[in-house]
Enzyme design. Structure first.
Site, mmCIF file in Angstrom:
data_model
loop_
_atom_site.group_PDB
_atom_site.id
_atom_site.type_symbol
_atom_site.label_atom_id
_atom_site.label_comp_id
_atom_site.label_asym_id
_atom_site.label_seq_id
_atom_site.Cartn_x
_atom_site.Cartn_y
_atom_site.Cartn_z
ATOM 1 C CE LYS A 16 -4.229 -2.044 1.972
ATOM 2 N NZ LYS A 16 -3.240 -3.317 2.725
ATOM 3 C CG ASP A 54 6.842 8.778 0.899
ATOM 4 O OD1 ASP A 54 7.035 9.510 0.638
ATOM 5 O OD2 ASP A 54 7.246 7.625 1.595
HETATM 6 N N1 U5P Z 1 -6.994 -5.785 2.736
HETATM 7 C C1 U5P Z 1 -8.231 -5.895 2.773
HETATM 8 N N2 U5P Z 1 -9.001 -5.048 2.312
HETATM 9 C C2 U5P Z 1 -8.326 -3.848 1.866
HETATM 10 C C3 U5P Z 1 -7.137 -3.714 1.216
HETATM 11 C C4 U5P Z 1 -6.174 -5.013 1.318
HETATM 12 O O1 U5P Z 1 -8.431 -6.986 3.533
HETATM 13 O O2 U5P Z 1 -9.014 -3.214 1.261
HETATM 14 C C5 U5P Z 1 -5.774 -6.799 3.266
HETATM 15 C C6 U5P Z 1 -6.352 -7.020 4.300
HETATM 16 O O3 U5P Z 1 -4.462 -6.306 4.491
HETATM 17 C C7 U5P Z 1 -5.331 -8.621 4.920
HETATM 18 C C8 U5P Z 1 -5.854 -9.047 3.816
HETATM 19 O O4 U5P Z 1 -3.969 -8.965 3.654
HETATM 20 O O5 U5P Z 1 -6.192 -7.905 2.241
HETATM 21 C C9 U5P Z 1 -7.066 -9.537 3.653
HETATM 22 O O6 U5P Z 1 -7.119 -10.829 5.106
HETATM 23 P P1 U5P Z 1 -8.751 -11.000 5.768
HETATM 24 O O7 U5P Z 1 -9.128 -9.802 6.111
HETATM 25 O O8 U5P Z 1 -8.819 -12.539 4.484
HETATM 26 O O9 U5P Z 1 -7.454 -11.788 6.757
#
Ligand code: U5P
Length: 212
Positions: free
Chosen positions: A60, A63
């Site tokens: 993510k 910067d």
């Molecule tokens: N993630 C989200 N939502 C977003 C962007 C990224 O959940 O909007 C990432 C989290 O950082 C994690 C994964 O790595 O997706 C979801 O994990 P989980 O909730 O299935 O354990």
């Protein structure tokens, strides 16, 4: 029909390699992020390379353009196939990430709308739609949009069209089901519901079948 990406947010090399090996044959990509990389270093990418599926770095990135380019150099130098960046730093920062990714033969995905409830404060609605338009204009390969709000993901699909991909987190622990979004997206991202399962391979298999 959507791919299955494992969000491998475990700590330490041994656990990461154990889960990845257990899920062999059931995944289309592995997404790594700060929890794993801060506990192991970027060398974990080589350790996971045995899986022979793309490794995507969810850093993510947010910067100034020069710093974003330097981050991309490290990520792709370590062997990642893709990176996930934020867009809210502006079009120049985003372009730096997209261009550095492509210079290294990688792909760049752009967070537009996040999946958690707090996303509604900033990372949703018109802001998300502006970022989706910016991602398309920058030549990004795809966006991240929430399985927890499928109607929003459908709206963002309408903005980017069919030539870019959507990867969608929120399935499993955050409450969404593969069936909620699979028609709008190219891949679902599942973390805890797989790596915390008693049988990660069986869990991954079920999500993969349901995403098809
Ligand atoms: N993630 C989200 N939502 C977003 C962007 C990224 O959940 O909007 C990432 C989290 O950082 C994690 C994964 O790595 O997706 C979801 O994990 P989980 O909730 O299935 O354990």
């Amino acid at each position: 029909m959507a791919d299955l990406l494992l969000a491998l947010d475990v700590k330490g090399k041994a656990e990461a390699v154990r889960v990845a090996a257990a899920c062999a044959g059931e995944l289309d990509a592995i997404k790594i992020g700060y929890p794993l990389v801060l506990s192991t270093g970027l060398g974990i990418v080589k350790d996971l390379a045995k899986s022979e599926i793309p490794i995507i770095a969810d850093f993510k990135v947010a910067d100034i353009p020069n710093t974003n380019s330097l981050i991309c150099e490290e990520v792709f130098g370590a062997g990642c196939a893709g990176i996930i960046t934020h867009a809210f730093c502006g079009s120049d920062s985003l372009a730096a990430c997209v261009d550095a990714s492509h210079d290294h033969g990688g792909v760049c995905f752009v967070v537009c709308e996040m999946s958690h409830p707090g996303a509604l404060d900033f990372l949703s609605g018109e802001n998300a739609e502006r970022m989706a338009r910016m991602a398309k204009a920058a030549g990004a390969d795809g966006i991240i949009a929430p399985a927890t709000r499928p109607e929003r993901t459908a709206t963002l699909r309408g903005i980017i069209g069919s030539s870019m991909k959507i990867y969608s987190p929120g399935v499993g622990a955050q409450g969404a089901q593969p069936e909620d979004v699979k028609k709008y997206v190219d891949g679902i991202i599942v973390g805890r519901a797989i790596y915390e399962a008693a049988d990660p391979k069986a869990a991954a298999h079920e999500f993969r079948v349901r995403a098809r």
